[in-house]
Design a protein around this motif. Structure first.
Motif, PDB file in Angstrom:
ATOM      1  N   PRO A  24       0.805  -1.224   0.000  1.00  0.00           N
ATOM      2  CA  PRO A  24       0.000   0.000   0.000  1.00  0.00           C
ATOM      3  C   PRO A  24       0.841   1.280   0.000  1.00  0.00           C
ATOM      4  CG  PRO A  24       0.058  -0.959   2.192  1.00  0.00           C
ATOM      5  CD  PRO A  24       0.762  -1.919   1.285  1.00  0.00           C
ATOM      6  N   ALA A  31       8.145  10.803   3.006  1.00  0.00           N
ATOM      7  CA  ALA A  31       7.563  11.413   4.208  1.00  0.00           C
ATOM      8  C   ALA A  31       6.093  11.020   4.370  1.00  0.00           C
ATOM      9  CB  ALA A  31       7.705  12.926   4.145  1.00  0.00           C
ATOM     10  N   VAL A 186      -8.067   8.894  -4.645  1.00  0.00           N
ATOM     11  CA  VAL A 186      -6.774   9.224  -5.260  1.00  0.00           C
ATOM     12  C   VAL A 186      -5.840   9.756  -4.173  1.00  0.00           C
ATOM     13  CG1 VAL A 186      -7.823   9.645  -7.505  1.00  0.00           C
ATOM     14  CG2 VAL A 186      -7.460  11.568  -5.964  1.00  0.00           C
TER      15      VAL A 186
ATOM     16  N   ILE B   6      -4.048   2.446  -1.225  1.00  0.00           N
ATOM     17  CA  ILE B   6      -3.595   2.437   0.177  1.00  0.00           C
ATOM     18  C   ILE B   6      -4.593   1.606   0.988  1.00  0.00           C
ATOM     19  CG2 ILE B   6      -2.726   3.826   2.079  1.00  0.00           C
ATOM     20  CD1 ILE B   6      -2.386   6.134   0.206  1.00  0.00           C
ATOM     21  N   MET B  25      -1.494   6.396  -6.872  1.00  0.00           N
ATOM     22  CA  MET B  25      -2.716   7.172  -6.625  1.00  0.00           C
ATOM     23  C   MET B  25      -3.012   8.032  -7.844  1.00  0.00           C
ATOM     24  SD  MET B  25      -3.584   6.254  -3.615  1.00  0.00           S
ATOM     25  CE  MET B  25      -4.712   7.449  -2.907  1.00  0.00           C
ATOM     26  N   GLY B  26      -4.277   8.098  -8.193  1.00  0.00           N
ATOM     27  CA  GLY B  26      -4.665   8.876  -9.370  1.00  0.00           C
ATOM     28  C   GLY B  26      -4.727   8.040 -10.635  1.00  0.00           C
ATOM     29  N   THR B  72       5.690  10.249 -12.424  1.00  0.00           N
ATOM     30  CA  THR B  72       4.750  11.372 -12.470  1.00  0.00           C
ATOM     31  C   THR B  72       3.605  11.214 -11.485  1.00  0.00           C
ATOM     32  OG1 THR B  72       3.491  10.383 -14.280  1.00  0.00           O
ATOM     33  CG2 THR B  72       5.285  11.885 -14.884  1.00  0.00           C
ATOM     34  N   TRP B  73       3.691  10.220 -10.582  1.00  0.00           N
ATOM     35  CA  TRP B  73       2.701  10.169  -9.509  1.00  0.00           C
ATOM     36  C   TRP B  73       3.062  11.162  -8.410  1.00  0.00           C
ATOM     37  CZ3 TRP B  73       5.554   8.376  -5.342  1.00  0.00           C
ATOM     38  CH2 TRP B  73       6.655   7.564  -5.645  1.00  0.00           C
ATOM     39  N   LEU B  74       4.263  11.731  -8.506  1.00  0.00           N
ATOM     40  CA  LEU B  74       4.648  12.782  -7.566  1.00  0.00           C
ATOM     41  C   LEU B  74       4.296  14.119  -8.192  1.00  0.00           C
ATOM     42  CD1 LEU B  74       8.164  11.548  -6.462  1.00  0.00           C
ATOM     43  CD2 LEU B  74       6.229  11.940  -4.951  1.00  0.00           C
ATOM     44  N   PRO B  75       3.380  14.881  -7.614  1.00  0.00           N
ATOM     45  CA  PRO B  75       3.041  16.149  -8.250  1.00  0.00           C
ATOM     46  C   PRO B  75       4.206  17.139  -8.167  1.00  0.00           C
ATOM     47  CG  PRO B  75       1.933  15.943  -6.115  1.00  0.00           C
ATOM     48  CD  PRO B  75       2.624  14.636  -6.379  1.00  0.00           C
ATOM     49  N   PRO B  79       2.721  19.496  -2.851  1.00  0.00           N
ATOM     50  CA  PRO B  79       1.734  20.276  -2.093  1.00  0.00           C
ATOM     51  C   PRO B  79       2.397  20.898  -0.863  1.00  0.00           C
ATOM     52  CG  PRO B  79       1.399  17.940  -1.756  1.00  0.00           C
ATOM     53  CD  PRO B  79       2.428  18.057  -2.815  1.00  0.00           C
ATOM     54  N   PRO B  80       1.889  22.040  -0.414  1.00  0.00           N
ATOM     55  CA  PRO B  80       2.477  22.698   0.759  1.00  0.00           C
ATOM     56  C   PRO B  80       2.527  21.791   1.985  1.00  0.00           C
ATOM     57  CG  PRO B  80       0.910  24.153  -0.321  1.00  0.00           C
ATOM     58  CD  PRO B  80       0.805  22.833  -1.001  1.00  0.00           C
ATOM     59  N   TYR B  81       1.496  20.934   2.147  1.00  0.00           N
ATOM     60  CA  TYR B  81       1.448  20.073   3.334  1.00  0.00           C
ATOM     61  C   TYR B  81       2.604  19.080   3.332  1.00  0.00           C
ATOM     62  CZ  TYR B  81      -0.621  17.326   7.116  1.00  0.00           C
ATOM     63  OH  TYR B  81      -0.852  16.694   8.299  1.00  0.00           O
ATOM     64  N   LEU B  82       3.018  18.645   2.157  1.00  0.00           N
ATOM     65  CA  LEU B  82       4.128  17.701   2.077  1.00  0.00           C
ATOM     66  C   LEU B  82       5.416  18.333   2.599  1.00  0.00           C
ATOM     67  CD1 LEU B  82       5.344  15.020   1.264  1.00  0.00           C
ATOM     68  CD2 LEU B  82       5.552  15.858  -1.079  1.00  0.00           C
ATOM     69  N   ILE B  84       5.614  20.499   4.920  1.00  0.00           N
ATOM     70  CA  ILE B  84       5.506  20.488   6.387  1.00  0.00           C
ATOM     71  C   ILE B  84       5.839  19.096   6.920  1.00  0.00           C
ATOM     72  CG2 ILE B  84       3.880  20.674   8.311  1.00  0.00           C
ATOM     73  CD1 ILE B  84       2.411  22.831   6.687  1.00  0.00           C
ATOM     74  N   ILE B  85       5.270  18.075   6.282  1.00  0.00           N
ATOM     75  CA  ILE B  85       5.482  16.696   6.735  1.00  0.00           C
ATOM     76  C   ILE B  85       6.950  16.322   6.631  1.00  0.00           C
ATOM     77  CG2 ILE B  85       4.985  14.282   6.193  1.00  0.00           C
ATOM     78  CD1 ILE B  85       2.765  15.753   7.592  1.00  0.00           C
ATOM     79  N   ARG B  86       7.577  16.710   5.533  1.00  0.00           N
ATOM     80  CA  ARG B  86       8.997  16.382   5.360  1.00  0.00           C
ATOM     81  C   ARG B  86       9.821  17.001   6.481  1.00  0.00           C
ATOM     82  NH1 ARG B  86       9.747  17.764  -1.041  1.00  0.00           N
ATOM     83  NH2 ARG B  86       9.064  15.747  -1.880  1.00  0.00           N
ATOM     84  N   TRP B  89       9.195  15.148   9.762  1.00  0.00           N
ATOM     85  CA  TRP B  89       9.867  13.849   9.768  1.00  0.00           C
ATOM     86  C   TRP B  89      11.357  14.024   9.990  1.00  0.00           C
ATOM     87  CZ3 TRP B  89       8.264   9.182  10.579  1.00  0.00           C
ATOM     88  CH2 TRP B  89       9.118   8.114  10.331  1.00  0.00           C
TER      89      TRP B  89
END
Lengths: 186, 102
Positions: A24, A31, A186, B6, B25-26, B72-75, B79-82, B84-86, B89
């Motif tokens: 998954p 991250a 998605v 997921i 995803m997508g 290309t599954w990575l935009p 995104p801004p939230y990513l 923050i998460i990085r 972490w």
């Protein structure tokens, strides 16, 4: 052959995936992968799973698709990306209705967490309403519902904000006598 | 009925019927233009709907993603939230290292 992982004490929930299981986390950025693994591992186990028995064969069933890809019909209000850019932990909690004749020419997608150009080139990659119309014409599915739905998949930490949209979508499906809701996140 | 990459979310979300697919995803039904594959996967997911035996059911579809060179599954931009998460972490890893070294 499927199984019920809730009744399998040896289930690893994909961390790591066992033989025959999908990974998954394979297509997630590191991250996000770490965050989601922790969420799945540490979150409260679902204790109440909704269930409606199958009442009709597929060939007699009306089906509707739900997406989290931030889709709207052209002319409808798009999902709010500007607020999310300014408040990165916020996601647009509203919902949109899409018609059964939707196609790449009539749809828009707004989502910061996926690459939307794939679905805008070919809806069937994640919102298979065009394909379902083919299956309807062939008699494989009974009917493609008049309406299909989209929410914005990213909602930040508080998913309760999405509840009014979920209730509205469920009510709309009941009103249209939908037999099968196909959810493709998605 | 959920067609989901997921699928592990099942543990905390409790979806009634899940067809798990190891695709980005997508693009849960395949890449652009893979009409035959889209049809196969959709029909497989609908079969899971019909055959799932009890609430919480998960069936792992056997289809394998054939485009390992496609990232290309990575935009882009992320995104801004990513971001923050990085950073969160990175901070967690740094704290763990300091504790381990202490």
């Amino acid at each position: 052959m499927g199984s019920n992982p809730f009744k399998d004490p040896a289930c690893t929930w994909g961390n790591p995936p066992r033989a025959g299981e999908c990974d998954p986390y394979r297509f997630l950025e590191e991250a996000i992968r770490n965050l989601l693994r922790a969420n799945v591992r540490d979150g409260a186990v679902a204790d109440e799973i909704p269930w409606a028995p199958v009442r009709k064969p597929l060939a007699e069933s009306r089906i509707s698709v739900v997406s989290t890809a931030g889709l709207n019909m052209k002319g409808d209000t798009p999902f709010d990306m500007e607020t999310e850019r300014k408040r990165p932990s916020w996601g647009d909690p509203t919902w949109r209705r899409l018609t059964r004749d939707v196609g790449v020419e009539t749809i828009e997608a707004n989502h910061l967490h996926i690459e939307t150009r794939h679905l805008l080139a070919d809806l069937d990659v994640c919102f298979p309403v065009p394909l379902l119309r083919e299956l309807e014409a062939e008699g494989v599915v009974g009917e493609v519902a008049p309406s299909h739905y989209s929410i914005m998949g990213f909602q930040g930490p508080d998913l309760r904000r999405l509840e009014p949209s979920c209730v509205a979508i469920a009510d709309a499906m009941v009103a249209e006598e939908v037999d099968i809701a196909l959810f493709v996140p998605v | 009925m959920v067609l989901n990459s997921i699928w592990a979310f099942q543990r905390i979300s409790g979806q009634p019927r899940v067809a798990a697919i190891e695709f980005p995803m997508g693009r849960a039904l395949g890449a652009v233009g893979e009409a035959k594959l889209h049809r196969e996967i959709l029909l497989a997911a609908l079969e899971v709907f019909e055959t799932a035996e009890e609430p919480g059911w998960v069936e792992h579809l056997p289809h394998r993603w054939q485009h390992d060179d496609d990232r290309t599954w990575l935009p882009d931009p992320p995104p801004p939230y990513l971001l923050i998460i990085r950073e969160k972490w990175r901070e967690m890893v740094e704290r763990s290292r300091k504790r381990a070294g202490a």
